[in-house]
Design an enzyme around this catalytic site. Sequence first.
Site, mmCIF file in Angstrom:
data_model
loop_
_atom_site.group_PDB
_atom_site.id
_atom_site.type_symbol
_atom_site.label_atom_id
_atom_site.label_comp_id
_atom_site.label_asym_id
_atom_site.label_seq_id
_atom_site.Cartn_x
_atom_site.Cartn_y
_atom_site.Cartn_z
ATOM 1 N N ASN A 162 0.950 -1.077 -0.059
ATOM 2 C CA ASN A 162 0.140 -0.038 -0.089
ATOM 3 C C ASN A 162 0.850 1.219 -0.028
ATOM 4 O O ASN A 162 1.248 1.612 0.861
ATOM 5 C CB ASN A 162 -0.936 -0.090 1.098
ATOM 6 C CG ASN A 162 -1.753 -1.234 0.960
ATOM 7 O OD1 ASN A 162 -2.853 -1.213 0.579
ATOM 8 N ND2 ASN A 162 -1.537 -2.392 1.942
ATOM 9 N N GLU A 163 1.121 1.839 -1.187
ATOM 10 C CA GLU A 163 2.086 2.869 -1.340
ATOM 11 C C GLU A 163 1.515 4.281 -1.042
ATOM 12 O O GLU A 163 0.007 4.195 -0.871
ATOM 13 C CB GLU A 163 2.552 2.846 -2.663
ATOM 14 C CG GLU A 163 3.204 1.543 -3.374
ATOM 15 C CD GLU A 163 4.719 1.556 -2.591
ATOM 16 O OE1 GLU A 163 5.020 2.329 -1.826
ATOM 17 O OE2 GLU A 163 5.273 0.572 -3.256
#
Length: 277
Positions: A162-163
Amino acid sequence: MARLNLLEETRYEKLPVSVYGSQQEASLAVAARIAKLIRDKQSRGEKAVLGLATGVTPIGVYNELVRLHKEEGLSFQNVITFNLDEYYPMKPDAAQSYVTFMYENLFSHVDIDKANVHIPDGTLDKDDVVAFCLNYERQIEELGGLDLQILGIGRTGHIGFNEPGSAPNSGTRLVTLDDLTRSDAARDFGGKANVPTKAITMGIGTIFKAREIILMAWSKKKAPIIKKAVEGEMSGEVPATYLQLSDHVEFVLDEAAASELTRFDTPWLVKDCSWED
Ligand code: F6R
């Protein structure tokens, strides 16, 4: 219920942080907690549902779990696992796949039923990804949710993949990797150009639903992002800051990763100090 930060010197920290003298000591403590969970569940005839991470961070924990299996009879027969993520596309038998990583570091050395191992499928046809992701979530839910999720943290502040920009309620999905994440993976792939640009990852919302979350980080390299995740304002720019809202999260750090936290970096801000010349 999470331990509150009762100490004055931790007042800048927005979630519980435990600091160990070494990565090894911290890894043994986390492995002992996992082993206790597995044994407690065993004694009640229940399954232990674990969320697992790859990367260098959890290797010490997996080594210790293997030792506990081989030398102290810890059985994984009641364990069901869901890995956080996998590169996309990725063949399971490739050297860099998270399937290869998990079997090499844990699954091949313990008595887990391979049918109980779940890792996002990097071989899917693009059209099948959404259905796969929904099913991943459904499988976790049908088992009553994750008992414990372990996490590392990327230098972008990612948890799973989850950037920055990820939504706090995101679920399992296909994502595009941040450039820094691909640079950090370049060595494993023999150059950044060979690192896939995408991955399938559990969402922040998926992680958040786990009954217990342990994020581990070691070394000076992680100190700046740990400072932001623990003391910074909550923001999609540093996805790990969303963990500040959880009341069942703990960060487990070695001294180097903790070194930029206020209580270590500028301790006079949080406790009485005796000044020297
Ligand atoms: C791995 C994962 C990533 C890593 C993170 C840190 O499954 O989800 O978030 O935990 O990139 O990687 P290492 O531990 O290699 O520093």
